[in-house]
Design a protein around this motif. Structure first.
Motif, PDB file in Angstrom:
ATOM      1  N   VAL A  99       0.847  -1.191   0.000  1.00 35.40           N
ATOM      2  CA  VAL A  99       0.000   0.000   0.000  1.00 35.40           C
ATOM      3  C   VAL A  99       0.882   1.239   0.000  1.00 35.40           C
ATOM      4  O   VAL A  99       1.980   1.248   0.555  1.00 35.40           O
ATOM      5  CB  VAL A  99      -0.944   0.040   1.219  1.00 35.40           C
ATOM      6  N   ASP A 100       0.407   2.278  -0.624  1.00 33.03           N
ATOM      7  CA  ASP A 100       1.131   3.536  -0.634  1.00 33.03           C
ATOM      8  C   ASP A 100       1.114   4.148   0.763  1.00 33.03           C
ATOM      9  O   ASP A 100       0.145   4.008   1.510  1.00 33.03           O
ATOM     10  CB  ASP A 100       0.482   4.490  -1.639  1.00 33.03           C
ATOM     11  N   LEU A 101       2.195   4.848   1.089  1.00 33.99           N
ATOM     12  CA  LEU A 101       2.303   5.424   2.432  1.00 33.99           C
ATOM     13  C   LEU A 101       1.189   6.430   2.700  1.00 33.99           C
ATOM     14  O   LEU A 101       0.777   6.637   3.852  1.00 33.99           O
ATOM     15  CB  LEU A 101       3.669   6.101   2.606  1.00 33.99           C
ATOM     16  N   LYS A 106      -0.458   9.451   9.348  1.00 28.90           N
ATOM     17  CA  LYS A 106       0.846   9.875   9.830  1.00 28.90           C
ATOM     18  C   LYS A 106       1.110   9.354  11.243  1.00 28.90           C
ATOM     19  O   LYS A 106       2.231   8.933  11.572  1.00 28.90           O
ATOM     20  CB  LYS A 106       0.927  11.401   9.808  1.00 28.90           C
ATOM     21  N   ASP A 107       0.095   9.355  12.093  1.00 23.63           N
ATOM     22  CA  ASP A 107       0.273   8.894  13.476  1.00 23.63           C
ATOM     23  C   ASP A 107       0.654   7.419  13.516  1.00 23.63           C
ATOM     24  O   ASP A 107       1.479   6.998  14.323  1.00 23.63           O
ATOM     25  CB  ASP A 107      -1.007   9.128  14.275  1.00 23.63           C
ATOM     26  N   VAL A 108       0.041   6.616  12.656  1.00 23.59           N
ATOM     27  CA  VAL A 108       0.371   5.183  12.621  1.00 23.59           C
ATOM     28  C   VAL A 108       1.778   4.978  12.084  1.00 23.59           C
ATOM     29  O   VAL A 108       2.530   4.127  12.576  1.00 23.59           O
ATOM     30  CB  VAL A 108      -0.664   4.415  11.773  1.00 23.59           C
ATOM     31  N   ARG A 109       2.189   5.777  11.100  1.00 26.04           N
ATOM     32  CA  ARG A 109       3.564   5.677  10.598  1.00 26.04           C
ATOM     33  C   ARG A 109       4.564   5.910  11.729  1.00 26.04           C
ATOM     34  O   ARG A 109       5.575   5.216  11.858  1.00 26.04           O
ATOM     35  CB  ARG A 109       3.813   6.723   9.510  1.00 26.04           C
ATOM     36  N   ALA A 208      -1.258  -7.349   7.586  1.00 26.70           N
ATOM     37  CA  ALA A 208      -1.269  -7.410   9.053  1.00 26.70           C
ATOM     38  C   ALA A 208      -2.539  -6.784   9.614  1.00 26.70           C
ATOM     39  O   ALA A 208      -3.140  -7.298  10.565  1.00 26.70           O
ATOM     40  CB  ALA A 208      -0.037  -6.714   9.612  1.00 26.70           C
ATOM     41  N   ALA A 209      -2.959  -5.648   9.055  1.00 29.18           N
ATOM     42  CA  ALA A 209      -4.183  -4.989   9.522  1.00 29.18           C
ATOM     43  C   ALA A 209      -5.382  -5.908   9.362  1.00 29.18           C
ATOM     44  O   ALA A 209      -6.253  -5.989  10.242  1.00 29.18           O
ATOM     45  CB  ALA A 209      -4.402  -3.696   8.744  1.00 29.18           C
ATOM     46  N   GLN A 210      -5.429  -6.630   8.255  1.00 31.03           N
ATOM     47  CA  GLN A 210      -6.530  -7.573   8.037  1.00 31.03           C
ATOM     48  C   GLN A 210      -6.417  -8.777   8.962  1.00 31.03           C
ATOM     49  O   GLN A 210      -7.413  -9.250   9.506  1.00 31.03           O
ATOM     50  CB  GLN A 210      -6.535  -8.034   6.577  1.00 31.03           C
ATOM     51  N   ALA A 211      -5.200  -9.274   9.143  1.00 32.15           N
ATOM     52  CA  ALA A 211      -5.001 -10.481   9.946  1.00 32.15           C
ATOM     53  C   ALA A 211      -5.311 -10.256  11.421  1.00 32.15           C
ATOM     54  O   ALA A 211      -5.859 -11.132  12.095  1.00 32.15           O
ATOM     55  CB  ALA A 211      -3.565 -10.986   9.789  1.00 32.15           C
ATOM     56  N   TYR A 212      -4.980  -9.074  11.936  1.00 36.38           N
ATOM     57  CA  TYR A 212      -5.136  -8.830  13.370  1.00 36.38           C
ATOM     58  C   TYR A 212      -6.377  -8.018  13.735  1.00 36.38           C
ATOM     59  O   TYR A 212      -6.920  -8.185  14.831  1.00 36.38           O
ATOM     60  CB  TYR A 212      -3.888  -8.122  13.912  1.00 36.38           C
ATOM     61  N   TYR A 213      -6.814  -7.141  12.823  1.00 39.14           N
ATOM     62  CA  TYR A 213      -7.938  -6.263  13.186  1.00 39.14           C
ATOM     63  C   TYR A 213      -9.069  -6.243  12.156  1.00 39.14           C
ATOM     64  O   TYR A 213     -10.014  -5.460  12.298  1.00 39.14           O
ATOM     65  CB  TYR A 213      -7.423  -4.837  13.428  1.00 39.14           C
ATOM     66  N   ARG A 214      -8.978  -7.099  11.111  1.00 33.41           N
ATOM     67  CA  ARG A 214     -10.052  -7.206  10.106  1.00 33.41           C
ATOM     68  C   ARG A 214     -10.387  -5.843   9.490  1.00 33.41           C
ATOM     69  O   ARG A 214     -11.544  -5.511   9.257  1.00 33.41           O
ATOM     70  CB  ARG A 214     -11.328  -7.802  10.707  1.00 33.41           C
ATOM     71  N   THR A 215      -9.364  -5.051   9.255  1.00 27.74           N
ATOM     72  CA  THR A 215      -9.580  -3.734   8.668  1.00 27.74           C
ATOM     73  C   THR A 215      -8.460  -3.450   7.694  1.00 27.74           C
ATOM     74  O   THR A 215      -7.498  -4.216   7.566  1.00 27.74           O
ATOM     75  CB  THR A 215      -9.638  -2.644   9.762  1.00 27.74           C
ATOM     76  N   ASP A 216      -8.555  -2.344   6.985  1.00 28.47           N
ATOM     77  CA  ASP A 216      -7.506  -1.931   6.063  1.00 28.47           C
ATOM     78  C   ASP A 216      -6.500  -1.048   6.786  1.00 28.47           C
ATOM     79  O   ASP A 216      -6.810  -0.437   7.813  1.00 28.47           O
ATOM     80  CB  ASP A 216      -8.098  -1.173   4.871  1.00 28.47           C
ATOM     81  N   ALA A 217      -5.312  -0.949   6.220  1.00 25.57           N
ATOM     82  CA  ALA A 217      -4.240  -0.173   6.845  1.00 25.57           C
ATOM     83  C   ALA A 217      -4.641   1.277   7.054  1.00 25.57           C
ATOM     84  O   ALA A 217      -4.278   1.902   8.056  1.00 25.57           O
ATOM     85  CB  ALA A 217      -2.983  -0.252   5.983  1.00 25.57           C
ATOM     86  N   GLU A 218      -5.401   1.827   6.123  1.00 28.86           N
ATOM     87  CA  GLU A 218      -5.791   3.228   6.225  1.00 28.86           C
ATOM     88  C   GLU A 218      -6.762   3.497   7.368  1.00 28.86           C
ATOM     89  O   GLU A 218      -6.963   4.650   7.748  1.00 28.86           O
ATOM     90  CB  GLU A 218      -6.383   3.696   4.902  1.00 28.86           C
ATOM     91  N   ALA A 223      -3.392   3.163  18.530  1.00 30.45           N
ATOM     92  CA  ALA A 223      -3.202   2.039  19.443  1.00 30.45           C
ATOM     93  C   ALA A 223      -2.971   0.748  18.664  1.00 30.45           C
ATOM     94  O   ALA A 223      -2.093  -0.059  19.003  1.00 30.45           O
ATOM     95  CB  ALA A 223      -4.423   1.899  20.356  1.00 30.45           C
ATOM     96  N   GLN A 224      -3.739   0.544  17.616  1.00 33.84           N
ATOM     97  CA  GLN A 224      -3.558  -0.656  16.791  1.00 33.84           C
ATOM     98  C   GLN A 224      -2.225  -0.615  16.063  1.00 33.84           C
ATOM     99  O   GLN A 224      -1.526  -1.620  15.961  1.00 33.84           O
ATOM    100  CB  GLN A 224      -4.709  -0.761  15.789  1.00 33.84           C
ATOM    101  N   GLY A 225      -1.857   0.576  15.549  1.00 31.60           N
ATOM    102  CA  GLY A 225      -0.570   0.713  14.879  1.00 31.60           C
ATOM    103  C   GLY A 225       0.584   0.411  15.816  1.00 31.60           C
ATOM    104  O   GLY A 225       1.572  -0.224  15.423  1.00 31.60           O
TER     105      GLY A 225
END
Length: 788
Positions: A99-101, A106-109, A208-218, A223-225
């Motif tokens: 995925v593009d940055l 920004k907070d998750v980065r 990883a976002a899908q595997a652990y939280y069933r959501t997209d990276a965006e 806290a999840q990041g």
């Protein structure tokens, strides 16, 4: 002095002499070492080694270039999604989606920077102290050691390997320095979070976002990041679902460490930090695979994407397009509606496969089903059934085109007759009320000469003089064979192509009127969707969108231009309502308790020797094509008859296929709807009289047509001929007779001419055609037409 004393004296003298020699020798050795290792020589050697090391490093810096990324780091899976965005399947050995940055907040980065390298935005890409420690530990055989920067970790993941050698570490150092000079920090950070391994077979932050939280990276929060960033230190040990009590304590401490670092760096306020709770991940879930219908859907989507890559010029050939798709990294969203897909699978299972018993009847193992459901307004393929299971039957029955569509081709012939304003052999216009000779095995004639084709009706039934409407209801082969010749087979083939059939290898011969060409359920769904869409071309579209990194592939518009007039398309639809209400599909469709008055048009089909059976039907909002195919379940997988399958003497289109269609369609209806038709012909229009066909029909109409809405009283059986046995028909097909000279406007359903003759003019437009009027099928106005 006695001998004994002399001997003792000599011995004492010898012992005393020996140390003197040793002292003399030792003194000489110590003096040599001092001469060899002076402080000047040691300093000079050290400086020389430093210069040599610096020279060697300069040479390495000049020799080592930034390489191409290694294949494993580039490998991604393709992600396939339902129309609502939920994941359907992943196809590929590596569960990674780059995925593009910009898609990561920004907070998750910054959680990754806080976890791994707080000086990331300030350093030169390397940690000399940590690298030196790593080199020393490697030489000492102590294994891997931490301390690398984010840049170095990215270089190791993407450009190099995980081996612990001095040469690899030196390369890592050089490449990291060069990369930091040539690429932006955001580029490096994006590469790092997309190549790192997070556990649960997830490579990269999106997986990883899908595997652990069933959501997209965006959609990740801070806290999840922070948890995902903490995982990178020990993915397996820190996976909350499988971690020991100690592991959970460690990962929670690591999570706190990440957030505290963010506060220290001013990237997170203390109040926000204090309000955060540890985000417990979801339980592990198996990666969606290719089992069941998913394999069929994925392969069909890939084929559609590959065709578009070639059409758009992105790929130079089909082979190149296939390689591009197989390389991975695609996010493909299908038009498949999860609810409708589930309903279609359930319908096939309940209406067909549950009734097949190969242990009792060997032929039951030879029955294959395929189905496609299309939204006629958008062209979206909302459901597809390819077979029992992708891993059990690899051929997709929904897209295969090696079986005959049989009588589902008859509406195409009628559409061609109406579009071309064709006439019978004796110059009468072909309409829904035109009377043909329905005798089985009746020779087809062209300008008075036999063409060498005399098709047999089903069960060799003779119908005598019969209207086109009733011939469609009862699927009378002899009528449509003659009609095809009347229209002209080249014109029939041309209209078939306009409606969406593949006519490249379709011969313009009378035998084609029996649907003897090959066609797929997908193809026939498109043909009927075009009719449902009032003659505007519908090309079924399985793929909604396709993206690869920042590139989006624009898929072609599924709805095209007007290919046949609205009047012609609507008249065919009107006629096809009779197949459901008075014809071969009424047992399975008309009387279905779930129908609730829903208006339906459709056509059954059963091929020669019962090798295929079809029902293609539609409502104003949904078109679904169902085909059953007899295929030997052992190599070489030949086409075989389906007689006695499911305990039935013969598998007809009005049987299992229509039952599957009805259970599915009526089960997913949101509301009862009706067709909006611009026509004065067919079963959806209240007839003004019951025609009485004869060998010499009268030339004058007995009654003027009416444009009134249907009455509430039951109408007579649609266009049935007189019960009086006719005389033996001649070889020339009889027709109903219009006014003295047929106008460009077909007569009304009852056989009468329009109230006002239309002038000879070009074909009518799609809307507001001369002599046509809207004839919506009013709900609950006629018991016969709205029976549930």
């Amino acid at each position: 002095m006695g001998r004994a004393e002399e001997r003792r004296a000599r011995q004492r003298g010898g012992r005393r002499a020996a140390p003197k020699r040793r002292r003399s020798s030792g003194a000489a050795g110590k003096s040599g070492i001092r001469r060899l290792f002076t402080w000047k020589k040691i300093l000079g050697t050290f400086l020389g080694l430093c210069l040599l090391g610096m020279g060697a490093f300069i040479v390495l810096y000049m020799v080592i270039d930034i390489p191409e990324g290694n294949a494993d780091a580039k490998r991604q899976s393709n992600i396939y999604k339902y129309s609502d965005g939920s994941i359907m399947a992943r196809d590929g050995k590596v569960n990674r989606e780059v995925v593009d940055l910009s898609r990561v907040s920004k907070d998750v980065r910054l959680t990754f920077v806080a976890a791994e390298n707080k000086t990331f935005y300030k350093d030169a890409g390397v940690d000399l102290k940590g690298t030196a420690r790593g080199l020393f530990n490697t030489l000492a055989g102590r294994g891997a050691q931490g301390g690398s920067t984010i840049t170095q970790q990215y270089v190791k993941n993407y450009y190099l390997t995980q081996e612990q050698t001095v040469s690899r570490k030196l390369k890592e150092l050089v490449i990291s320095l060069k990369l930091d000079r040539e690429k932006s920090k955001d580029h490096i950070l994006a590469g790092y979070i997309n190549t790192s391994y997070y556990g649960r077979n997830a490579y990269g932050i999106q997986a990883a976002a899908q595997a652990y939280y069933r959501t997209d990276a965006e959609k990740l929060d801070v806290a999840q990041g922070a948890y995902l960033a903490a995982l990178l230190q020990a993915p397996s040990q820190y996976d909350w679902a499988v971690a020991s009590e100690t592991g959970r304590k460690l990962v929670k401490a690591r999570w706190n460490y990440v957030l505290d670092n963010m506060v220290d760096e001013g990237w997170l306020s203390r109040s926000e930090r204090d309000g955060m709770e540890f985000p417990v991940p979801e339980e592990p879930k198996p990666v969606p695979g290719m089992e069941g219908q998913k394999g069929y859907l994925v392969n069909a989507a890939n084929a559609a994407l590959e065709r578009q890559l070639v059409a758009a010029g992105t790929a130079g050939s089909a082979k190149e397009a296939e390689a591009m798709v197989n390389a991975g990294g695609w996010t493909v969203t299908l038009n498949i509606d999860k609810k409708k897909q589930t309903a279609l699978e359930k319908s096939v299972r309940r209406q067909l496969t549950s009734k097949l018993d190969p242990d009792r009847r060997k032929v039951d193992a030879d029955v294959q089903a395929g189905a496609v459901s299309v939204n006629p307004r958008t062209g979206a393929v909302v459901a597809m059934y390819g077979g029992t299971d992708y891993f059990k039957h690899y051929v997709n029955n929904a897209t295969r085109s090696d079986y005959q569509p049989a009588s589902t081709f008859k509406p195409v012939i009628l559409a061609a007759a109406l579009e071309e304003r064709a006439e019978t052999q004796d110059g009468k216009p072909i309409t829904a009320s035109t009377v043909y000779d329905g005798t089985s095995k009746r020779p087809v004639v062209d300008n008075g000469s036999r063409v060498g084709f005399a098709p047999e009706n089903e069960d060799d039934a003779d119908y005598g003089p019969i209207s086109v409407q009733t011939a469609m209801n009862k699927s009378v082969n002899s009528v449509f064979a003659q009609m095809g010749v009347d229209v002209g087979m080249p014109e029939v083939v041309e209209v078939a192509g306009k409606l969406g059939m593949d006519t490249e290898n379709m011969e313009a011969v009378p035998a084609q009127t029996l649907g003897s060409m090959g066609a797929s359920p997908l193809e026939m769904a498109g043909v009927y969707a075009t009719l449902d869409n009032h003659g505007k071309k519908v090309t079924p579209a399985l793929v909604k969108s396709a993206e690869h990194l920042n590139r989006t592939v624009t898929m072609p518009d599924a709805v095209g231009e007007q290919v046949i007039s609205r009047e012609a398309a609507d008249t065919v639809t009107s006629v096809l309502t009779g197949v459901v209400d008075d014809g071969t599909a009424r047992a399975s469709v008309r009387d279905n308790p779930l129908r609730d008055g829903q208006q339906v048009a459709g056509k059954t089909g059963t091929s020669d020797n019962n090798k295929s059976a079809w029902f293609v039907g539609y409502t104003p909002d949904l078109v679904t094509s169902v085909g059953l195919f007899g295929e030997d379940n052992k190599p070489p997988y030949r086409q075989v008859p389906m007689y006695k399958a499911g305990g039935q003497p013969r598998v007809n289109g009005g049987g299992f296929p229509a039952q599957i269609w009805a259970a599915y369609t009526f089960g997913v209806m949101d509301e009862v709807s009706r067709f909006d038709l611009e026509t004065r012909q067919g079963a959806a229009v209240e007839p003004t009289r019951t025609p009485t066909p004869s060998q010499s029909p009268t030339k004058e109409p007995t009654q003027e047509p009416t444009t009134e809405e249907p009455s509430s009283s039951p109408p007579p059986t649609t266009q049935e001929p007189s019960t009086t046995p006719p005389t033996k028909p001649s070889t020339t097909p009889p027709t109903s007779t219009p006014p003295t000279k047929p106008s460009t406007t077909p007569p009304a359903a009852g056989g009468a001419p329009p109230a006002r003759a239309a002038p000879a003019a070009p074909a009518p437009s799609a809307r507001g055609a001369p002599g046509a009027h809207r004839a919506p099928f009013a709900r609950h106005t006629s018991p016969r037409l709205s029976r549930g």
